[in-house]
Design a protein around this motif. Structure first.
Motif, PDB file in Angstrom:
ATOM      1  N   SER A 141      43.806  48.325  30.631  1.00 57.29           N
ATOM      2  CA  SER A 141      44.021  47.630  32.108  1.00 57.29           C
ATOM      3  C   SER A 141      44.916  46.125  31.768  1.00 57.29           C
ATOM      4  O   SER A 141      44.465  45.407  30.920  1.00 57.29           O
ATOM      5  N   ASP A 143      44.882  43.982  34.282  1.00 59.50           N
ATOM      6  CA  ASP A 143      44.345  43.170  35.368  1.00 59.50           C
ATOM      7  C   ASP A 143      43.395  41.988  34.390  1.00 59.50           C
ATOM      8  O   ASP A 143      43.137  42.116  33.121  1.00 59.50           O
ATOM      9  N   ASN A 144      43.055  40.856  35.380  1.00 55.57           N
ATOM     10  CA  ASN A 144      42.174  40.061  34.521  1.00 55.57           C
ATOM     11  C   ASN A 144      40.892  40.696  34.585  1.00 55.57           C
ATOM     12  O   ASN A 144      40.680  41.569  35.040  1.00 55.57           O
ATOM     13  N   ALA A 147      38.514  41.559  37.572  1.00 56.49           N
ATOM     14  CA  ALA A 147      39.309  42.694  38.563  1.00 56.49           C
ATOM     15  C   ALA A 147      38.746  44.041  37.756  1.00 56.49           C
ATOM     16  O   ALA A 147      38.457  45.024  38.350  1.00 56.49           O
ATOM     17  N   THR A 148      39.093  43.934  36.406  1.00 53.91           N
ATOM     18  CA  THR A 148      38.789  45.107  35.485  1.00 53.91           C
ATOM     19  C   THR A 148      37.195  45.648  35.853  1.00 53.91           C
ATOM     20  O   THR A 148      36.838  46.699  35.828  1.00 53.91           O
ATOM     21  N   ALA A 150      35.060  44.682  38.003  1.00 56.56           N
ATOM     22  CA  ALA A 150      34.777  44.956  39.249  1.00 56.56           C
ATOM     23  C   ALA A 150      35.223  46.492  39.584  1.00 56.56           C
ATOM     24  O   ALA A 150      34.462  47.461  39.962  1.00 56.56           O
ATOM     25  N   THR A 151      36.519  46.909  39.002  1.00 58.91           N
ATOM     26  CA  THR A 151      36.999  48.012  39.177  1.00 58.91           C
ATOM     27  C   THR A 151      36.145  49.384  38.287  1.00 58.91           C
ATOM     28  O   THR A 151      35.876  50.276  38.956  1.00 58.91           O
TER      29      THR A 151
END
Length: 388
Positions: A141, A143-144, A147-148, A150-151
């Motif tokens: 990923s 993303d930061n 965010a990673t 949380a996802t």
């Protein structure tokens, strides 16, 4: 959470389509078809896939689709190691897509594997498999990290929620199947009980009728055997034969009446007893407020009255008989008492242990009632009490 919940498979009903409405099934199919079509379009129209590489990409997608179907089938059959093997194949396919630049199919495949593993595998296997798939997604990923994370956590929670929903549906389907089986068994038991009840009623009617016929036929036999002038005794013989014929007709009518009673189509007990005692020349006394009785209680009162009066004719001919019907708050009582007769003393008492009254006693006990019979200072008495 118990150890068994970690090592046990989801219910087979949870892994099947049982309990899923047609609308929900078609919506799910439409969403999956749209996602697959979109991924195929994005992958094959993207840069880098031409010629043989395009053919290889198509073959890889087809193999991935077949592996996914195989994973669903193996988990539905609760086959652990083939399921793990196919999960590893899917993970390898995702890494293959990632290495060729097809990032979208790889990410979707990792996420789908994580959710599907949580739904269809034992938790002791699902958690590591889902962790591997989500870990691979987190590594690639862009993303930061917030965010990673949380996802990844959201996808893991989504997989567990899907598992809980499937288990709830599976439990509902299993309970529904058990209820259907219980209803089927109850219906079969009720049918057997009804057959036994009908057989008992027919037996009691015919036993009563045949017993009465034997009395008249035996009298006719003795008359023929001892008579020196049959022409002079013709009227007596004819009377016995006519009485036997009447008893046979009574037996047939009684059988029809028993079947009608079991269908809830019978005359009130009080009216029946009035007709019976009038035909026998017996006095009837009714106490209490009359009311409708259940089919079983009504038939029991009828049969006991008939059996008792038949015993009087057989063993105490000429005796005066009183019949009393009493409506009580918790049931109904019947008393048939004879006052002597031309039979031998104690002869009727011995008949109380015969099959007729014994069968009546068993019938009363099946209903939670009682039947007592025996001699007293004036003759013989039969007392019945059954719940109404």
């Amino acid at each position: 959470m118990t150890l068994n919940s970690w090592t046990s498979w989801p219910l087979r009903e949870s892994l099947s389509r049982e309990g899923i409405s047609d609308a929900r099934m078609w919506i799910g199919r439409a969403v999956r078809a749209a996602v697959v079509a979109g991924l195929v379009w994005i992958t094959l129209t993207g840069p880098g896939f031409t010629g043989w590489s395009l053919v290889a990409a198509c073959a890889g997608m087809a193999a991935t689709f077949l592996a996914f179907r195989g994973f669903f089938r193996m988990t539905a059959d609760h086959r652990l190691w083939p399921s793990i093997g196919l999960f590893a194949v899917l993970e390898a396919a995702a890494f293959g897509f990632e290495s060729t630049g097809a990032r979208a199919p790889a990410i979707v495949l990792w996420c789908a594997c994580a959710i599907t593993a949580m739904e269809r595998l034992p938790l002791s296997v699902a958690v590591p498999c889902s962790t591997v798939a989500l870990g691979a997604y987190a590594v690639v990923s862009h993303d930061n990290w917030i965010a990673t994370a949380a996802t990844t956590a959201g996808l893991g929670l989504a997989g567990y929620v899907v598992r809980l929903d499937a288990e709830a549906r599976g439990n509902a389907q299993r309970l529904l199947a058990q209820e259907r089986a219980a209803r089927t068994a109850e219906a079969e038991s009720a049918a057997l009980t009804e057959r036994g009840r009908i057989a008992r009623e027919i037996h009691d009617v015919l036993a009563h009728s045949l017993s009465a016929q034997l009395v008249h036929l035996e009298a006719a036999r003795l008359l023929i055997q001892r008579s020196t002038d049959l022409e002079a005794d013709r009227d007596q013989l004819l009377g016995r034969v006519v009485a036997s014929r009447g008893m046979a007709r009574e037996g047939l009518d009684g059988t029809r009446e028993a079947l009608s009673a079991l269908r809830g189509e019978m005359v009130p007990v009080e009216d029946f007893l009035r007709s019976l005692t009038a035909a026998e020349g017996v006095r009837l006394e009714v106490k209490g407020e009359g009311r409708a009785l259940s089919a079983e209680a009504g038939l029991t009162v009828r049969r006991v009255a008939q059996e008792a009066l038949t015993n009087v004719r057989k063993h105490a001919p000429g005796a005066r008989v009183d019949v009393r019907l009493e409506y009580a708050r918790d049931g109904v009582g019947l008393e048939v008492r004879d006052f002597g007769g031309r039979g031998k003393p104690g002869e009727l008492a011995r008949s109380g242990s015969g099959y007729g009254l014994l069968g009546m006693r068993e019938r009363a006990e099946l209903l939670g009632g009682t039947l007592d019979s025996g001699p007293d200072e004036e003759g013989f008495v039969v007392r019945l009490r059954v719940p109404a």
